[in-house]
Design a protein around this motif. Structure first.
Motif: not given
Length: 452
Positions: A435-452
């Motif tokens: 469940d912690y890995i799941d939360k980490a993946c959700e948080r990482l996906l918030e980086l989409k606007p910052y990826i060129s």
């Protein structure tokens, strides 16, 4: 006597006394990556942007969950079943644990191991330190393959050894697509050229932290042949031996590939990694060359005399059990699932990474993350570091994600001459609950606007 007079006396004594000059290995040294990462995590927690969200840490490789219940039960039993288990263990290790290790590893060592071929140590780090102190004389050289676990360096310097670095070269297209450990390669001409009359030891780490590379049988044979030819001893750091995920590789052990390699090799293992219990601090050294192991054993006696006793008993019973049930196989499957989640997230972000063949780490290239390096306010400790430290700081403060910069595992020379982009690599640890890995993946996906 009033406080004013006391202060004057204290000041006078202080001025008259000579300052303490500490060992230069431990004075005026830069903060290590673990200290800096801890400070970054503290900064992130204190930042108002993270007031209402959990800080997600995939940084340091410690477990967020308990060891298997059979280990906990064995530890409780060890302390209560026999009063002597709470006293000093034999210097070379409790006989119950030595027997357990001997029985387990003889399946790989053609039943050649006796009690004299095994030494129990206070963690794998003390095992490596004991090998180096026991074998090295001042100014003798040790070859370290970079990237390297940073603790190797101080362990070599303590007995006044010298370091020669040989690079495991990254793939040239590091920032694009997916890679495997096989894409990270040693130049064997460079390896042999690093050897001279002062070369005493080579340290190899497989499965490799931070790359996740499992050295192939063919690679190990080339390394073994070179070391045997030049009478260079091998310390094989195999603490992640139970964590390999490429069935085509299995896990080749250099000491078991040829009797001549066995004669020059000290193999280091760790129950902390095998049983998710890094706080137990039980490691060990195995060598078919009992005379070579005696040097490490002598050093171990002077470093810590013996390893804590109850965890030894617990690890002995647990290894016997894990050898008969599917614990290690189940653990590998669980880790593979955690990696799959993280790799799927990196794919969604179009981030390049090295598919881990082993360990519980994965490295990913964050060169596409749009971080304002030139305008963002970084603390002085971070501003002077390579870009991966800045990436770590930005991810922590702005996104609440803690990770590890991998340039800490490379030399400054390699970083300055690098053309592949290692200063954009970040290391993620997946030794966390699902469940912690799941939360980490959700948080990482918030980086989409910052990826060129």
């Amino acid at each position: 006597m009033n406080n004013h007079i006391k202060r004057q006396i204290h000041t006078t004594i202080k001025k008259m006394s000579k300052p303490t000059v500490g060992n230069k290995l431990f004075t005026n040294v830069p903060k290590d990556v673990w200290t800096l990462t801890g400070e970054i995590a503290g900064k992130a927690k204190a930042d108002p942007k993270n007031a209402n969200r959990e800080i997600i840490s995939l940084g340091q490789g410690f477990f967020s969950y308990a060891p298997p219940q059979f280990l906990i039960d064995a530890a409780n039993k060890a302390m209560s079943s026999n009063p002597l288990n709470n006293q000093y263990a034999p210097t070379r290790g409790d006989l119950q644990l030595i027997d357990s290790l001997k029985n387990y590893y003889n399946q790989f060592y053609q039943k050649n191991l006796t009690n004299e071929n095994i030494l129990v140590t206070t963690g794998a780090n003390e095992a490596i330190l004991a090998c180096l102190i026991g074998i090295l004389n001042p100014n003798e050289e040790v070859i370290v393959l970079e990237p390297f676990f940073d603790q190797y360096i101080s362990n070599i310097k303590i007995p006044q050894g010298k370091i020669k670095y040989v690079t495991i070269h990254p793939p040239k297209n590091l920032s694009e697509g997916k890679h495997t450990g096989n894409d990270w390669k040693i130049n064997y001409d460079e390896l042999e050229a690093a050897i001279n009359e002062k070369t005493k030891i080579l340290i190899i780490n497989t499965p490799h932290n931070p790359i996740g590379k499992v050295f192939t049988k063919e690679e190990l044979i080339k390394i073994g042949d070179i070391c045997y030819k030049h009478n260079v001893k091998i310390i094989s750091d195999e603490v992640y031996e139970q964590l390999y995920f490429d069935d085509s590789l299995k896990f080749p052990r250099i000491a078991t590939l040829d009797p001549k390699y066995a004669d020059i090799t000290l193999t280091v293992g760790s129950f902390g990694k095998a049983f998710c219990a890094t706080g137990y601090r039980v490691g060990y050294i195995i060598s078919e060359n009992a005379e070579l192991l005696k040097y490490a054993a002598s050093a171990h006696t002077r470093i810590c005399f013996s390893t804590p006793h109850p965890p030894q008993i617990a690890c002995a019973e647990s290894l016997n059990l894990a050898s008969k049930n599917s614990y290690f196989e189940d653990m590998r499957n669980e880790y593979d699932g955690k990696f799959q989640k993280l790799m799927k997230t990196f794919d969604a972000l179009n981030i390049s990474y090295t598919i881990p063949q082993g360990t519980y780490f994965i490295i990913a290239d964050f060169s596409k993350l749009k971080v304002p390096f030139d305008t963002y306010h970084f603390p002085e400790d971070i501003a002077s570091k390579p870009r991966d430290f800045k990436l770590c700081y930005w991810l922590a403060v702005e996104m609440g994600i803690i990770t590890i910069p991998t340039t800490e595992f490379f030399t400054e020379e390699t970083i300055s001459n690098d053309k592949t982009g290692i200063e954009y690599l970040l290391r993620f640890a997946v030794c966390k609950t699902d469940d912690y890995i799941d939360k980490a993946c959700e948080r990482l996906l918030e980086l989409k606007p910052y990826i060129s």
